[in-house]
Design a protein around this motif. Structure first.
Motif, mmCIF file in Angstrom:
data_model
loop_
_atom_site.group_PDB
_atom_site.id
_atom_site.type_symbol
_atom_site.label_atom_id
_atom_site.label_comp_id
_atom_site.label_asym_id
_atom_site.label_seq_id
_atom_site.Cartn_x
_atom_site.Cartn_y
_atom_site.Cartn_z
ATOM 1 N N VAL A 125 5.022 14.202 -47.117
ATOM 2 C CA VAL A 125 4.334 12.990 -46.681
ATOM 3 C C VAL A 125 4.769 11.856 -47.606
ATOM 4 C CG1 VAL A 125 2.100 11.867 -46.335
ATOM 5 C CG2 VAL A 125 2.363 14.312 -45.834
ATOM 6 N N GLY A 153 -0.031 7.195 -45.415
ATOM 7 C CA GLY A 153 0.836 8.362 -45.475
ATOM 8 C C GLY A 153 1.517 8.606 -44.140
ATOM 9 N N VAL A 154 2.807 8.909 -44.191
ATOM 10 C CA VAL A 154 3.574 9.223 -42.985
ATOM 11 C C VAL A 154 4.206 10.595 -43.183
ATOM 12 C CG1 VAL A 154 5.510 8.565 -41.524
ATOM 13 C CG2 VAL A 154 4.064 6.794 -42.531
ATOM 14 N N ASP A 155 3.839 11.522 -42.322
ATOM 15 C CA ASP A 155 4.392 12.876 -42.375
ATOM 16 C C ASP A 155 5.810 12.824 -41.834
ATOM 17 O OD1 ASP A 155 5.064 15.548 -42.067
ATOM 18 O OD2 ASP A 155 3.129 16.108 -41.213
ATOM 19 N N ARG A 176 4.158 8.176 -48.961
ATOM 20 C CA ARG A 176 3.031 7.257 -49.068
ATOM 21 C C ARG A 176 3.568 5.873 -49.412
ATOM 22 N NH1 ARG A 176 0.586 8.569 -53.326
ATOM 23 N NH2 ARG A 176 -1.238 7.338 -52.897
ATOM 24 N N THR A 186 3.846 13.330 -51.177
ATOM 25 C CA THR A 186 3.009 14.518 -51.224
ATOM 26 C C THR A 186 3.854 15.657 -50.682
ATOM 27 O OG1 THR A 186 1.020 13.197 -50.851
ATOM 28 C CG2 THR A 186 0.860 15.557 -50.428
#
Length: 65
Positions: free
Chosen positions: A44, A36-38, A46, A58
């Protein structure tokens, strides 16, 4: 920088909403383990590192959007 595939074909989208936490989970196909990368603002992304492919999102604080 290597390109990141978003979709090769029209995928089935699965979703789950956690009302208590106010979080919406979206997955292409069945949910799967992913990195996951915010990207900010409670979003986020994924992705599957092995395939360099986005597999979900997300959304935190979904009710207020």
């Amino acid at each position: 920088m290597e390109a990141l595939k978003i979709f090769d074909q029209k995928p089935a989208v699965n979703w789950e909403y956690d009302e208590e936490a106010d979080v919406l989970y979206l997955s292409t196909g069945e949910p799967q383990p992913a990195v996951g990368v915010d990207i900010g603002d409670g979003v986020v992304v994924r992705f599957d590192e092995g395939k360099s492919e986005v597999v979900g999102l997300t959304l935190i604080g979904f009710r207020n959007r």
